[in-house]
Design a protein around this motif. Structure first.
Motif, PDB file in Angstrom:
ATOM      1  N   SER A  18       0.929  -1.183  -0.076  1.00 25.27           N
ATOM      2  CA  SER A  18       0.187   0.158   0.283  1.00 25.27           C
ATOM      3  C   SER A  18       0.967   1.103  -0.213  1.00 25.27           C
ATOM      4  O   SER A  18       1.524   1.539   0.696  1.00 25.27           O
ATOM      5  N   LEU A  19       0.898   2.611  -1.230  1.00 26.53           N
ATOM      6  CA  LEU A  19       1.957   2.960  -1.242  1.00 26.53           C
ATOM      7  C   LEU A  19       0.775   3.899  -1.646  1.00 26.53           C
ATOM      8  O   LEU A  19       0.671   4.411  -3.153  1.00 26.53           O
ATOM      9  N   PRO A  20       1.153   5.205  -1.118  1.00 24.79           N
ATOM     10  CA  PRO A  20       0.574   6.338  -1.447  1.00 24.79           C
ATOM     11  C   PRO A  20       0.345   6.537  -3.263  1.00 24.79           C
ATOM     12  O   PRO A  20       2.062   6.475  -3.744  1.00 24.79           O
ATOM     13  N   ARG A  21       0.211   7.368  -4.041  1.00 23.54           N
ATOM     14  CA  ARG A  21       0.160   8.078  -5.245  1.00 23.54           C
ATOM     15  C   ARG A  21       1.323   9.635  -4.837  1.00 23.54           C
ATOM     16  O   ARG A  21       0.339  10.220  -5.115  1.00 23.54           O
ATOM     17  N   PRO A  22       2.350   9.109  -5.825  1.00 21.52           N
ATOM     18  CA  PRO A  22       3.093  10.095  -6.029  1.00 21.52           C
ATOM     19  C   PRO A  22       2.494  11.606  -7.242  1.00 21.52           C
ATOM     20  O   PRO A  22       2.475  12.802  -6.575  1.00 21.52           O
ATOM     21  N   ASN A  23       1.461  11.009  -7.762  1.00 15.65           N
ATOM     22  CA  ASN A  23       0.884  12.585  -8.530  1.00 15.65           C
ATOM     23  C   ASN A  23       0.187  13.132  -7.800  1.00 15.65           C
ATOM     24  O   ASN A  23      -0.618  14.476  -7.910  1.00 15.65           O
ATOM     25  N   ALA A  24      -0.603  12.239  -6.412  1.00 17.39           N
ATOM     26  CA  ALA A  24      -1.742  12.761  -5.882  1.00 17.39           C
ATOM     27  C   ALA A  24      -1.146  14.299  -5.153  1.00 17.39           C
ATOM     28  O   ALA A  24      -1.590  15.094  -4.924  1.00 17.39           O
ATOM     29  N   LYS A  25      -0.121  14.340  -4.755  1.00 21.89           N
ATOM     30  CA  LYS A  25       0.100  15.826  -3.943  1.00 21.89           C
ATOM     31  C   LYS A  25       0.197  17.070  -4.859  1.00 21.89           C
ATOM     32  O   LYS A  25      -0.116  18.068  -4.367  1.00 21.89           O
ATOM     33  N   ARG A  26       0.512  16.871  -6.448  1.00 21.66           N
ATOM     34  CA  ARG A  26      -0.556  17.802  -6.724  1.00 21.66           C
ATOM     35  C   ARG A  26      -1.508  18.456  -6.517  1.00 21.66           C
ATOM     36  O   ARG A  26      -1.801  19.194  -6.635  1.00 21.66           O
ATOM     37  N   LEU A  27      -2.642  16.986  -7.408  1.00 26.88           N
ATOM     38  CA  LEU A  27      -4.134  17.747  -6.845  1.00 26.88           C
ATOM     39  C   LEU A  27      -4.012  18.590  -5.179  1.00 26.88           C
ATOM     40  O   LEU A  27      -4.878  18.662  -5.389  1.00 26.88           O
ATOM     41  N   LEU A  28      -3.589  18.138  -4.258  1.00 31.24           N
ATOM     42  CA  LEU A  28      -3.987  18.652  -3.681  1.00 31.24           C
ATOM     43  C   LEU A  28      -3.211  19.781  -3.118  1.00 31.24           C
ATOM     44  O   LEU A  28      -3.875  20.145  -2.080  1.00 31.24           O
ATOM     45  N   ALA A  29      -2.431  20.322  -3.831  1.00 32.10           N
ATOM     46  CA  ALA A  29      -2.119  21.431  -3.810  1.00 32.10           C
ATOM     47  C   ALA A  29      -2.753  22.637  -4.829  1.00 32.10           C
ATOM     48  O   ALA A  29      -2.396  23.293  -4.605  1.00 32.10           O
ATOM     49  N   GLY A  30      -3.757  21.728  -5.479  1.00 30.59           N
ATOM     50  CA  GLY A  30      -4.397  22.687  -6.493  1.00 30.59           C
ATOM     51  C   GLY A  30      -4.092  23.119  -7.317  1.00 30.59           C
ATOM     52  O   GLY A  30      -4.484  23.541  -8.500  1.00 30.59           O
ATOM     53  N   ARG A  31      -2.465  22.261  -8.029  1.00 30.85           N
ATOM     54  CA  ARG A  31      -2.217  22.431  -9.022  1.00 30.85           C
ATOM     55  C   ARG A  31      -2.653  21.182 -10.725  1.00 30.85           C
ATOM     56  O   ARG A  31      -0.908  20.838 -10.821  1.00 30.85           O
TER      57      ARG A  31
END
Lengths: 792, 165, 292
Positions: A18-31
């Motif tokens: 179970s690993l988090p999604r690297p691309n989710a950080k961008r979405l979480l920052a509104g980017r």
């Protein structure tokens, strides 16, 4: 079981974690970068004048005032666009005798559903385009409207399309075994007449595209909120007579799709045509009202079915009649027959059942088209089958768990072919059933239910087994002539510093495609996953493939990535052997380093190797094939589909005075084969379950007899929100497919497939002591009260 | 056509002056005029929560506020909340728990969560679900979102308790 | 969809706003929180020519006790009503209704003046105003007049306010120690418009109901008082048989119509169930606890 995938225990064993999604950080920052976030130079905005009528002849169109309105650059009618765009037809060869008329971007002579686009306006801003739409005068001559299933099939019915002769788009019959005998000899027969409400996907990001035609090269770039960019590349090239190599479709971040964003919509084709006409970029964003009127709808079915039973509680035969209304046109390029086709082929699928007959009728009406959306037919087949099974249990005095256990396809029967011709490699029906029983603590729930009933509290417990079609081969669409790929492609490249870029044709809509592909590549290559970058969603930079549809990202895309990685790894070891003067099979790649297999001694970094290959090829042996870029394609070749299975449990409480239903808890035991990332599987399941819960209790497009949508807003069309949804408990059984090295199957539709059936059974379980039942979803308070006889 | 109106406001702690059409919504102003595209538009009727921003510290719908109404106020968007670090813990909790899929609803969900978390005490799961009643998410089924907000509330409560008095 | 073209004027005072209204030749609308108005404009269901922003008029703010009444300024936001200790202790029915209004972000912007002036028959606050027979303060820039809530709601979205008059405040009577109230609604989802809702306020002498006002909403073109049911309950101790009589009387009080989701008969039935359940809760008032 497949052999373990990891050759040595090393830090890069990512498969199964179970690993988090690297691309989710961008979405979480509104980017995030969604299509509407893109602005191109000289971009114009499109808006459409739409038919207010469900069926009418267009008498005249006056666009003069609109043309003169501020900011307006073009006003275009159907005949203008028809010159540029070859019409499309939503039929496939393997649906014998299927018919649907050719469709054009804008209506030309007649309109056949309310909301159909008739005139397009291009203006400097969307608001100005909408201002101008209000100035367009269209005279219509209203025609009779056909909405209901029975009305559409009645003799002398109003025809949606005069040229077709009737309103029947497609019909088919499946028959196997001795059905009549089974029913004649039956100890008992149970039957259902179930109605499924038409609903619609309501992705939060609406359909959006920007078409950008460059006349000098006759090149078209489309930024498109779609899950299938390659399919649209093919379609735009063919229908607009463009060179396929000059058509580029880019799917950036996609705000929800679930099958809705892989169909061709009239506005898509109109916007491409408008860009060709204006020679400028054109943006169109469906607003919420347009989305309700024109996004595909789904699940408008009436299923009448009977199950014949033997004395000892076995299923002797099944009869099914599925009638489904699909709107005015069959969808393109997948058709609108697939949902019904899957209903009649999936009914009874988990059970030992030889004697089976199903009749399917796919019917035109003056409504928006229905087509494939998450689960395609599964929730209907599941609910109808599982309702029959519960009724059978009740009739025979058996517990719902027991009757299922007694009738499931058993472990020694695999590979198993169903009465409808589906072939199962191996399912885990019994294991999932037992696991659910324990997970729910079923005996305790029953005890609590009995105790609460004495206090006048009506709780219900329901279960529903599903079988899901995943990893589809060309048997799904390709054989019917559709340009829909069942294979995927992957290009892997090592950069000079030893990073890895993976361009792959499966696409990301938030389900975690890029993450799991990265996990597979890093795991199989032996590098840190931070050093693997996965690229998707651009026809110009990734290989051609099927992308996302019908549950295939992990199973097919994952296997493609796995095979590509093994090819790359083999190349790397070959090169390393030459550099290090060792036999390649004595070397290993782990954590980005070339090590000696026996001792683990580090010999060099992958980056050092890549730098030698790229910058000092003079130092390598002249005959060495130093390929640090590999390409791989993969298509399923064994079973036509990798079937998965699982079971849901639902606990509800029905307020029998108000008809309100409270969902208390939901359980899922699922088997999607090899699990690459358990957290992402769980969240796919949960999201899917909630879509099924929406169907069970809330979602329905309500049309009146004139074909007008009565609840086309988010205040009136009820989607499930956080407050109405229970926590969902998930457990897994893993039965990998042996058709691939990876062993993964799909999980995207498992949640939706059985959730509504489980709730339907739970509510009926709650109503059981009151001697009434409900046979329609969504189960609204009013329908519950009507079932109870409280109100008329 | 009515003439554009001059407005002055603070956006993410920076002063902004602009000419806007009076019909322009705050959400469209932020997205298309200032290119702050982290604020999304999902329904334009206040039903979905994709466009939530903070105005003078309170969460509001960007689609149900005109840009001209925001004249003189202080607006915080997801970009501002992110870059200030104010919700770094919340974002980390969402990331770890995969409390987003497509990410379209996420900025609005984070706005609701941050306002809820600024209240006293650790909210119950039911209170979290209640606070989210105006945030539509089609992907996650909400549970991971509830988990992440609950985790952040607990972490913040512990963090505050550990602060020296 | 985007709103149609419209002019905008920010008023600094009531007289300023009314003057702008009077000088507008087209359709002028006052804009306070805008949570209903802007949604309708975004659908182009409303296309006013002029918006007069009254949200910056200080005279329209504030919650204060004035004698036996609580004056709530028109611009008071739903969220402020939720968190106001004055309202919690003196207008508990309003406090009980507030958490049912839409969602947190709407409550942060929507105003009580806007809600009552808009007179949506499915809204909570008009029903509460009618149940408590609040006084509606109307200001035409020159003078102020009051209309009792029972004379204010005339028809669908239609009130006793004259064109140009600004709803400047709502005056609620302070709850007495012998008063009990209850509020509930049946909505499919949290924050949705109710299928049916009820606000009840009753004055007791010991166990006996001296006076009771029962108002249903979402059952007609305005909030509706259930006069026959009130009569059936006045002077009783709300025992089961009294409540049954009130439920029967309800048929003469309410005449809901069918809509696309719910039939008149279903609404009638749910109103009756809600009445019985809420009357059962009257002796022990339990305003809904909410974090605000």
């Amino acid at each position: 079981m497949n052999k373990p995938l990891s050759r040595v225990d090393r830090p890069n064993s990512y498969i199964g974690k179970s690993l988090p999604r690297p691309n989710a950080k961008r979405l979480l920052a509104g980017r995030g970068r969604f299509v509407d976030d893109i602005q191109l130079p000289r971009m114009l905005h499109a808006a459409f004048a739409r038919s207010p009528y469900a069926h009418a002849r267009i008498v005249s169109i006056d666009v003069s005032a609109a043309r003169a309105a501020p900011g307006v650059r073009r006003v275009v009618v159907g005949s203008d666009i028809a010159k540029l765009c070859m019409p499309w037809t939503g039929t496939l060869r393997h649906f014998k005798d299927m018919k649907s008329p050719p469709q054009s971007p804008l209506a030309i002579d007649t309109v056949v559903w309310a909301g159909q686009p008739v005139v397009a306006v291009l203006a400097d801003s969307r608001a100005q385009a909408e201002d101008a739409v209000e100035l367009i005068a269209i005279n219509y001559e209203e025609r009779d409207v056909v909405v209901g299933i029975d009305a559409a099939l009645a003799p002398g019915a109003t025809l949606v399309h005069d040229a077709l002769g009737d309103n029947l788009a497609f019909q088919t019959t499946i028959e196997n075994g001795a059905v009549a005998t089974a029913f004649n000899d039956a100890a008992a027969v149970v039957e259902v007449d179930l109605r499924f409400g038409r609903h619609t996907p309501v992705t939060l990001e609406p359909r959006t595209l920007i078409a950008d035609f460059e006349p000098g090269e006759r090149a078209l770039t489309v930024h498109h909120s779609t899950q299938t960019p390659y399919q649209f590349q093919d379609i735009y090239a063919r229908h607009f007579g463009l060179d396929e190599s000059r058509v580029r479709v880019i799917a950036p971040d996609i705000g929800g799709s679930f099958g809705m964003k892989l169909h061709v919509y009239p506005e898509d084709m109109a916007v491409v045509a408008l860009s060709i006409i204006a020679e400028r970029p054109v943006k169109y964003v469906a607003d919420r009202g347009e989305s309700f009127l024109n996004d595909i709808h789904l699940r408008d079915h009436r299923v009448r079915a009977k199950l014949a039973l033997t004395q000892d509680g076995r299923f002797a035969g099944m009869r099914v009649q599925d009638d489904t209304a699909i709107g005015a046109f069959s969808a393109y390029p997948r058709t609108s027959a697939v949902e019904g086709n899957q209903v009649v082929r999936l009914m009874g699928a988990p059970y030992q059942l030889t004697n089976y007959r199903a009749d399917l009728r796919v019917i035109f009406q003056n409504l928006p088209q229905t087509s494939q959306y998450r689960g395609v037919g599964h929730p209907i087949a599941c609910a109808a089958t599982e309702r029959l099974v519960d009724l059978a249990a009740k009739k025979l005095g058996l517990d719902p768990f027991e009757i299922r256990r007694r009738n499931y396809v058993t472990d020694e029967m695999y590979p198993h072919t169903t009465a409808t011709g589906y072939r199962f490699e191996r399912l885990s029906l019994d294991q999932c059933l037992s696991k659910l029983h324990a997970l729910m603590d079923y005996p305790a729930l029953r005890a609590e239910q009995a105790q609460l009933r004495e206090q006048g509290i009506h709780r219900g417990i329901g279960i529903a087994t599903y079988v899901e079609i995943t990893n589809p081969s060309p048997a799904f669409y390709g054989v019917g002539g559709a340009h829909i790929s069942a294979q995927d492609g992957c290009v892997l490249k090592v950069t000079p510093s030893g990073d890895v870029q993976c361009a792959i044709s499966v696409t990301e809509q938030g389900q975690g495609t890029e993450t799991i592909i990265g996990q597979i590549v890093a795991d199989q290559l032996g590098v840190d996953r931070e050093r693997v970058r996965v690229l998707t969603g651009d026809t110009e930079t990734t290989p051609h493939g099927g992308a996302t549809w019908a549950c295939r990202g992990a199973g097919i895309g994952g296997e493609t990535a796995l095979q590509a990685t093994r090819k790359l790894r083999s190349n790397i070891l070959e090169i390393a052997g030459a550099i290090l003067q060792s036999r390649p099979d004595t070397l290993e790649l782990a954590d980005g380093k070339l090590i000696e297999r026996e001792t683990g001694t580090v010999r060099m970094n992958l980056g050092e190797l890549a730098a030698l290959v790229y910058f000092r090829s003079d130092t390598l042996p002249p005959d060495l094939k130093a390929d640090l870029t590999v390409a791989q394609h993969f298509a399923p070749k064994g079973f036509p589909f990798a079937f998965t299975n699982g079971i849901h449990g639902s606990l509800v409480e029905v307020d029998v005075e108000t008809g309100f239903i409270k969902l208390l808890k939901h359980w899922v035991v699922e088997d999607c084969g090899r699990i690459i990332n358990p957290m992402l599987v769980d969240e796919q399941i949960r999201g899917g379950v909630v879509q099924g819960l929406g169907a069970a209790l809330f979602e329905e497009c309500l049309y009146n007899d004139a074909g007008q949508l009565m609840n086309g807003s988010m205040a009136d069309y009820l989607v499930p929100m956080a407050g109405e949804i229970p926590d969902i408990v998930i457990a897994h059984v893993e039965t990998p497919t042996l058709d691939t090295e990876l062993g993964a199957k799909g999980c995207g539709e498992a949640g939706t497939s059985a959730a509504s059936g489980a709730v339907l059974n739970a509510v009926n379980d709650a109503l059981g002591p009151l001697q009434v039942q409900i046979s329609q979803i969504p189960m609204t308070p009013q329908r519950i009260l009507r079932a109870l006889g409280t109100v008329q | 056509m009515t003439r554009p109106i001059a407005i002055m406001l603070t956006i993410n702690a920076e002063p902004v002056t602009a000419m806007v059409e009076s019909r322009l919504s705050l959400a469209d102003f932020l997205r298309h005029q200032l290119r702050l595209t982290g604020t999304h538009v999902g329904c334009e009727t206040g039903s979905c929560g994709a466009c939530l921003v903070m105005q003078d510290g309170r969460v509001i719908h960007g689609c149900l506020t005109l840009a001209v109404q925001a004249d003189g106020s202080a607006i915080q968007t997801i970009e501002g909340l992110s870059e200030s670090g104010a919700i770094a813990d919340l974002q980390a909790a969402f990331h770890e728990r995969n409390a987003l899929q497509c990410g379209f609803c996420t900025p609005g969900v984070l706005m609701t969560a941050q306002e809820l978390l600024q209240l006293e005490g650790v909210p119950s799961r039911e209170e979290i679900r209640d606070a989210l009643s105006g945030n539509y998410c089609r992907c996650t089924g909400y549970q991971a979102i509830v988990d992440s907000i609950e985790t952040t509330a607990q972490r913040r409560a512990v963090g505050e308790a550990e602060q020296p008095a | 969809m985007k709103a149609g073209d419209v002019a905008y004027f920010r008023a600094q005072s009531v007289s300023d706003a009314v003057a702008a209204f009077r000088s507008c030749e087209g359709d002028a609308r006052y804009l306070a929180g805008g949570q209903s108005l802007l949604a309708a404009m975004n659908l182009r269901l409303l296309t006013p020519d002029l918006l007069i922003d009254i949200a910056h008029i200080d005279a329209l703010r504030g919650i204060e006790r004035r004698g036996g009444e609580i004056r709530i300024g028109a611009l008071t936001r739903h969220a402020e009503i939720l968190s106001s200790p004055i309202i919690a202790s003196h207008v508990p029915l309003l406090a009980a209704a507030a958490p049912w209004v839409a969602h947190p972000a709407i409550r942060n912007k929507g105003t009580i003046g806007g809600s009552i002036a808009f007179a949506d028959p499915a809204s909570e606050f008009p029903a509460v105003a009618l149940a408590l027979n609040a006084r509606i303060e109307l200001d035409n820039g020159d003078s102020v007049r009051f209309v009792e809530a029972q004379d204010f709601f005339l028809d669908l979205y239609e009130t006793a306010a004259e064109p140009g008059e600004i709803l400047s405040a709502v005056w609620f009577p302070v709850a007495t120690p012998d008063q009990r109230c209850t509020f509930d609604e049946l909505a499919r989802r949290r924050g949705d418009y109710a299928i049916v809702g009820v606000a009840i306020v009753a004055d007791f002498s010991g166990e006996i109901v001296d006076r009771i006002r029962i108002v249903f909403f979402s059952v007609g073109s305005t909030p509706v008082r259930a006069l026959r049911a009130e009569a059936a309950l006045t002077g009783t101790a709300l025992v089961d048989t009294d409540i049954e009589l009130a439920q029967q009387a309800l048929a003469g009080d309410l005449s809901p119509s069918d809509d696309v989701q719910v039939s008149a008969a279903t609404r009638m039935h749910l109103a009756s169930v809600l009445l019985r359940r809420q009357l059962g809760k009257l002796p022990v008032p339990t305003p809904k606890a909410v974090r605000a």
